[in-house]
Each structure stands twice: as structure tokens, then as C-alpha cells.
Write an enzyme that holds these catalytic residues in place. Structure first.
Site, PDB file in Angstrom:
ATOM      1  N   GLY A  14      46.373  36.661  39.678  1.00 28.34           N
ATOM      2  CA  GLY A  14      44.915  36.384  39.945  1.00 28.34           C
ATOM      3  C   GLY A  14      44.622  37.331  41.251  1.00 28.34           C
ATOM      4  N   SER A  15      45.417  38.448  41.457  1.00 28.65           N
ATOM      5  CA  SER A  15      45.126  39.312  42.452  1.00 28.65           C
ATOM      6  C   SER A  15      43.553  40.106  42.226  1.00 28.65           C
ATOM      7  CB  SER A  15      45.794  40.294  42.887  1.00 28.65           C
ATOM      8  OG  SER A  15      46.014  41.361  42.049  1.00 28.65           O
ATOM      9  N   ASN A  16      43.125  40.266  41.071  1.00 30.56           N
ATOM     10  CA  ASN A  16      42.045  40.846  40.548  1.00 30.56           C
ATOM     11  C   ASN A  16      40.829  39.889  40.667  1.00 30.56           C
ATOM     12  OD1 ASN A  16      42.198  43.917  39.566  1.00 30.56           O
ATOM     13  ND2 ASN A  16      44.149  43.067  38.810  1.00 30.56           N
ATOM     14  N   MET A  92      46.553  37.375  29.142  1.00 26.73           N
ATOM     15  CA  MET A  92      47.470  37.801  28.162  1.00 26.73           C
ATOM     16  C   MET A  92      47.188  37.308  26.817  1.00 26.73           C
ATOM     17  SD  MET A  92      49.218  39.664  30.354  1.00 26.73           S
ATOM     18  CE  MET A  92      50.793  40.069  29.651  1.00 26.73           C
ATOM     19  N   ARG A  93      46.077  37.364  26.300  1.00 28.31           N
ATOM     20  CA  ARG A  93      45.928  37.040  25.213  1.00 28.31           C
ATOM     21  C   ARG A  93      44.612  37.962  24.343  1.00 28.31           C
ATOM     22  NH1 ARG A  93      47.515  32.407  23.153  1.00 28.31           N
ATOM     23  NH2 ARG A  93      48.759  31.660  24.602  1.00 28.31           N
ATOM     24  N   ASN A 109      37.618  44.426  30.501  1.00 35.65           N
ATOM     25  CA  ASN A 109      39.202  44.389  31.100  1.00 35.65           C
ATOM     26  C   ASN A 109      39.598  45.341  31.675  1.00 35.65           C
ATOM     27  OD1 ASN A 109      41.676  43.236  30.603  1.00 35.65           O
ATOM     28  ND2 ASN A 109      42.357  44.883  29.279  1.00 35.65           N
ATOM     29  N   HIS A 111      43.167  47.466  32.833  1.00 37.44           N
ATOM     30  CA  HIS A 111      44.483  47.775  32.250  1.00 37.44           C
ATOM     31  C   HIS A 111      45.217  48.758  33.215  1.00 37.44           C
ATOM     32  CE1 HIS A 111      47.607  47.962  29.509  1.00 37.44           C
ATOM     33  NE2 HIS A 111      47.614  49.339  29.474  1.00 37.44           N
TER      34      HIS A 111
END
Ligand code: GRF
Length: 191
Positions: A14-16, A92-93, A109, A111
Site C-alpha cells: 500500500g505504498s501507492n 492483484m486481480r 492502474n 504498473h
């Protein structure tokens, strides 16, 4: 001025998530995170969310009959809270059609590669194994494909060392700034 309501979806550290919340608190983004959705009860992101007082929906996908079923529950929660954009941050889904239809062009998202290179869960390691020297980060709209969807922003990291932890930290630092830039574009409809 009205603040844009965001939801963050995360499965891990959860750093983002934290970077987004901090940017909201510091006024770098005219937004607020009104819901954190986490598919991994016990994930570190939930501790961070508790610290910042963000409402959490932590769920175990195995307790639902299908993706459609849990996404329906989530979509209703998003609607009830007036969420305008969903930011995936280490979720992660694959996002399915229920959320994609209800939040069309409103799910993004981040990446850790220069897409379309190195899609998937091991992007940094895959790039290292390939011998890459210019690494990077991409934000993009989410569609039904893995790490697909139109690119919004990219940032590059030049690295020729061999310490994957050091490289990962460099990439994370770029991510945290890039997500803020991208959310500002979304809020101002400049993408
Ligand atoms: C980030 O590298 C992001 O690009 C990827 O998953 C990681 C999540 O990191 N999608 P964190 O949980 O935000 O620290």
C-alpha cells in the site's frame, strides 16, 4: 471547491495508497480517498488505511460465488459513496465486466514497467532478466486485458546496477509521483 472522490484497490503493502492519501492531505490533488478495497485480509495496506482513517472494505473472494458477485457488492459501495475514479494500486486481480461497465474509463492502474513491455506480476524481475537498462512505470486505463488499456503517463528510471531492491525502491519513488500526476489529469479531464 468540491473534492473528487477516489477509491483505491490494493492487495499488498500500500505504498501507492499512502502516496495518494498524502497528496490529498497536502493539497497536491483536489481529491479524497473515500474507500480502500482490499482482497487480502491482513494486508499491510489495511494498517496504513487505519492510520489515515480511510474506510476499508476487506473481503475474501473465496467467500463469494463469482467475481460478478463480489464486484457487484463493491460497485454498489462505490456508487453509494459517490466515487468518481478507482485507482488500482497493487490490486492483484483482473477487474471484471461488472466494474468495467459501471466505471467505464474511470478505473486506472499503475504498473512497474514501460508498458506494453513486461506485463504481469513480476515486471521488475522480468525486465532485469531481459537485460533492460531503462526501466519505468506506467499509468493506464483498465480494460479486460492484463495490464492493457490506453496509457496515461509514463516515467523512466535508468539503472545499470544489479541490486533489485535498490531498483525497486527507485521505481516505487517514481510511482508515487506519477500516480499523483495522473490523478490530477483525471480530475481535470486532461488525458
Ligand atoms: C507497485 O509496484 C505497482 O506498480 C504494482 O504493484 C505494486 C504495489 O506496491 N501494480 P504498493 O503496494 O503500492 O507498495
Amino acid at each position: 471547491m468540491k473534492r473528487t472522490k477516489l477509491a483505491v484497490f490494493a492487495s499488498g503493502s500500500g505504498s501507492n495508497y499512502e502516496a495518494i492519501v498524502k497528496a490529498c492531505c497536502e493539497g497536491l490533488i483536489n481529491a479524497e480517498v473515500v474507500l480502500l478495497v482490499c482482497d487480502k485480509p491482513g494486508a499491510k495496506v489495511l494498517e496504513r488505511a487505519a492510520r489515515y482513517g480511510t474506510e476499508c472494505f476487506a473481503f475474501n473472494p473465496k467467500e463469494y460465488g463469482s467475481r460478478e458477485e463480489y464486484e457487484g457488492v463493491i460497485a454498489d459501495m462505490l456508487d453509494e459513496r459517490g466515487v468518481e475514479y478507482v485507482c488500482l494500486a497493487g490490486y492483484m486481480r483482473i477487474v471484471g465486466r461488472v466494474l468495467l461497465e459501471r466505471y467505464e474509463q474511470r478505473i486506472v492502474n499503475i504498473h512497474p514497467s514501460l508498458l506494453p513491455s513486461f506485463k504481469g506480476a513480476h515486471a521488475i524481475q522480468d525486465a532485469v532478466d531481459y537485460g533492460v537498462k531503462i526501466f519505468g512505470v506506467t499509468t493506464h486505463f483498465v480494460d479486460e486485458t492484463l495490464d492493457g488499456g490506453r496509457i496515461i503517463d509514463q516515467g523512466a528510471v535508468v539503472y545499470e546496477g544489479s541490486d533489485i531492491e535498490e531498483l525497486t525502491t527507485m521505481i516505487h519513488n517514481i510511482e508515487h509521483k506519477l500516480y499523483v500526476k495522473t490523478i490530477n489529469k483525471l480530475i481535470n479531464k486532461k488525458y
